[in-house]
Design an enzyme around this catalytic site. Structure first.
Site, short mmCIF file in Angstrom:
data_model
loop_
_atom_site.label_atom_id
_atom_site.label_comp_id
_atom_site.label_asym_id
_atom_site.label_seq_id
_atom_site.Cartn_x
_atom_site.Cartn_y
_atom_site.Cartn_z
N ASP A 226 0.85 -1.19 0.00
CA ASP A 226 0.00 0.00 0.00
C ASP A 226 0.89 1.25 0.00
O ASP A 226 1.85 1.31 -0.76
CB ASP A 226 -0.97 -0.04 1.19
CG ASP A 226 -2.15 0.91 1.02
OD1 ASP A 226 -3.18 0.48 0.50
OD2 ASP A 226 -2.03 2.09 1.40
N TYR A 376 -3.74 10.97 0.74
CA TYR A 376 -4.11 10.75 -0.66
C TYR A 376 -4.08 12.05 -1.45
O TYR A 376 -3.59 12.08 -2.59
CB TYR A 376 -5.51 10.12 -0.74
CG TYR A 376 -5.50 8.64 -0.46
CD1 TYR A 376 -5.60 7.72 -1.50
CD2 TYR A 376 -5.37 8.16 0.83
CE1 TYR A 376 -5.58 6.35 -1.25
CE2 TYR A 376 -5.34 6.80 1.10
CZ TYR A 376 -5.45 5.91 0.05
OH TYR A 376 -5.41 4.56 0.30
N HIS A 433 -4.56 -7.90 -0.25
CA HIS A 433 -3.87 -6.63 -0.07
C HIS A 433 -3.13 -6.51 1.25
O HIS A 433 -2.05 -5.94 1.31
CB HIS A 433 -4.91 -5.52 -0.19
CG HIS A 433 -4.34 -4.14 -0.18
ND1 HIS A 433 -3.62 -3.63 -1.25
CD2 HIS A 433 -4.37 -3.16 0.76
CE1 HIS A 433 -3.24 -2.39 -0.96
NE2 HIS A 433 -3.66 -2.09 0.25
#
Length: 465
Positions: A226, A376, A433
């Site tokens: 990630d 982000y 993930h």
């Protein structure tokens, strides 16, 4: 005379290109200041201080009050997890959280590993630092930096840490024993959030590089998935002479080339032409279904967080139930996309509610969901493929553990266009993930074999001198 001038110019051009190319291969180490106000004139306190997770009865009572007052919306019939987190199952999660989940016991679990804080660039940086309980005579531990992502935390690594620091006690190969350092990304968990705009993956990489040097490590390995993938990649671009090896369980490339676009169209028909293996074809095609459509279905959160994180974050920071639904939905679909078809999202097939809620609590008690979401915007808000680090290659020895249920599959032939020194690329038999959280044994074994290859290459290089 003309020949001499020509040779001089040619030599000068070669020297210029050589040194300019070398210069471009390394990202500059930033000297940022992310604390409140102006950077003080006095030198920053470099003390490393012990830290323990602590919460008050007042904080817990406030949480219980909010859980008791939660409002639920009935789901559509037979909707399962196709519309997001199913509120029928959410009621069960909240009931468990309120009546059975023992946060005080989980605090003891969190505090079983040594934790610390230290000031770097104006921020109080939290990290877990675990040394091997014992080392065979004549052996030394290899420092390993492990970096989490969103919506995870350092708790993702709690099951893999013993497998790396004490592999023999867990029946694993102990050829390499590690000293593990797991920092919380600033703005996540107990690491202080930036007070200024612009704190991105390169900023975090610079801070973690300074952390490792402060702890006395001249050379170390780095591992991440990630955001940890990008931060560790940036770290390898900043300090290639200090990062001995880069191990990733997520790989992504942002600069799409014509050959990659062509491989999307023709790769299933002519896989060998594009360096695809059978497993690449199985994971990628049909591309509209397994690539484009899946990204479209799973990227809505990223668009929100890359544009207006504070708006949604206000609600999540105020509601523990909303926070849990928002985060746990990712642990469902990103672990196994087929879990959308289940009313409980398959969450308890791979994780325990205690583990999932412990991760949620790290976001709740620290109040970090808004700065975590802002990461982000800082990284994507300026556009994908526009930053210097996105255009630079990585020459540090690289290992990739490719898990089958990862959101996006990146074949080795694509990854090698950026990571030019891949020495290990393995298709993992299962997992998604959250690799360290879901499949710690598989990930630990892959790290072991990767480090073994790096060390052997290093040994051969030394013998060749």
């Amino acid at each position: 005379m003309l020949l001499e001038i020509f040779l001089t110019l040619a030599l000068g051009t070669i020297v210029y290109l050589f040194f300019s190319r070398k210069k471009e291969e390394t990202l500059p180490i930033e000297e940022g200041w992310w604390g409140k106000g102006q950077k003080p004139v006095s030198e920053e306190d470099a003390t490393v201080r012990p830290f323990k997770v602590e919460t008050t009865e007042e904080e817990l009572n406030d949480l219980f009050r909010r859980l008791d007052q939660a409002r639920f919306t009935e789901p559509l019939e037979d909707s399962c997890f196709h519309y997001g987190f199913n509120s029928v199952y959410l009621r069960k999660v909240v009931a468990y959280w309120r009546s059975q989940f023992n946060w005080k016991k989980q605090v003891e679990v969190l505090n079983k590993f040594p934790q610390f804080k230290t000031k770097i660039e104006g921020l109080d940086v939290h990290f877990v630092h675990v040394k091997p309980p014992c080392l065979p005579e004549g052996r030394s531990a290899k420092p390993l930096l492990m970096v989490h992502g969103w919506p995870g935390s350092v708790y993702e690594f709690y099951k893999i840490i013993p497998l790396l620091t004490d592999p023999a006690s867990h029946g694993l190969n102990d050829e390499h024993i590690f000293e593990v350092i797991c920092p919380s990304i600033p703005g996540y968990g107990f690491s202080e959030a930036s007070h200024k705009k612009g704190f991105n993956s390169v900023s975090a990489a610079c801070i973690f590089y300074k952390l490792m040097r402060r702890l006395g490590f001249h050379e170390f390995y780095a591992q991440g998935g990630d955001w940890g993938w990008l931060i560790c990649t940036n770290l390898a671009q900043i300090a290639p002479n200090h990062v001995k090896g880069l191990h990733l369980n997520v790989v992504s490339v942002t600069n799409i080339r014509f050959t990659q676009l062509l491989s999307i169209l023709l790769g299933s028909y002519f896989p060998g032409l594009f360096g695809f293996q059978d497993e690449d074809v199985r994971r990628m095609f049909p591309f509209l279904q397994k690539g484009f459509y899946r990204i479209l279905m799973e990227s809505g959160y990223a668009h929100i967080q890359a544009t207006k994180p504070d708006t949604v974050g206000c609600g999540l920071n105020d509601s523990p139930v909303g926070l849990a639904a928002y985060i746990l939905e990712k642990f469902s679909t990103w672990t196994e996309p087929e879990f959308r078809k289940l009313e409980d999202g398959g969450l308890e097939r791979k994780f325990s509610l205690d583990d999932l809620l412990t991760n949620i609590m790290l976001y709740w008690v620290s109040g970090c969901i808004v700065p975590a979401m802002r990461f982000y915007k800082e990284n994507i808000g300026k556009g994908i493929g526009t930053q210097k680090h996105e255009k630079m290659s990585v020459r540090v020895p690289t290992g990739v553990a490719s898990f089958p249920n990862e959101i996006v599959h990146t074949p080795r032939s694509w990854a090698q266009q950026k990571y030019v020194n891949i020495i290990s690329f393995n298709f993992m038999p299962r997992g998604g993930h959250f690799a360290a959280f879901e499949e710690p044994e598989l990930l630990a074994a892959d790290i072991q074999q990767f480090v073994g290859k790096v060390e052997k290459k290093e040994l051969w290089r030394e013998k060749g001198k």
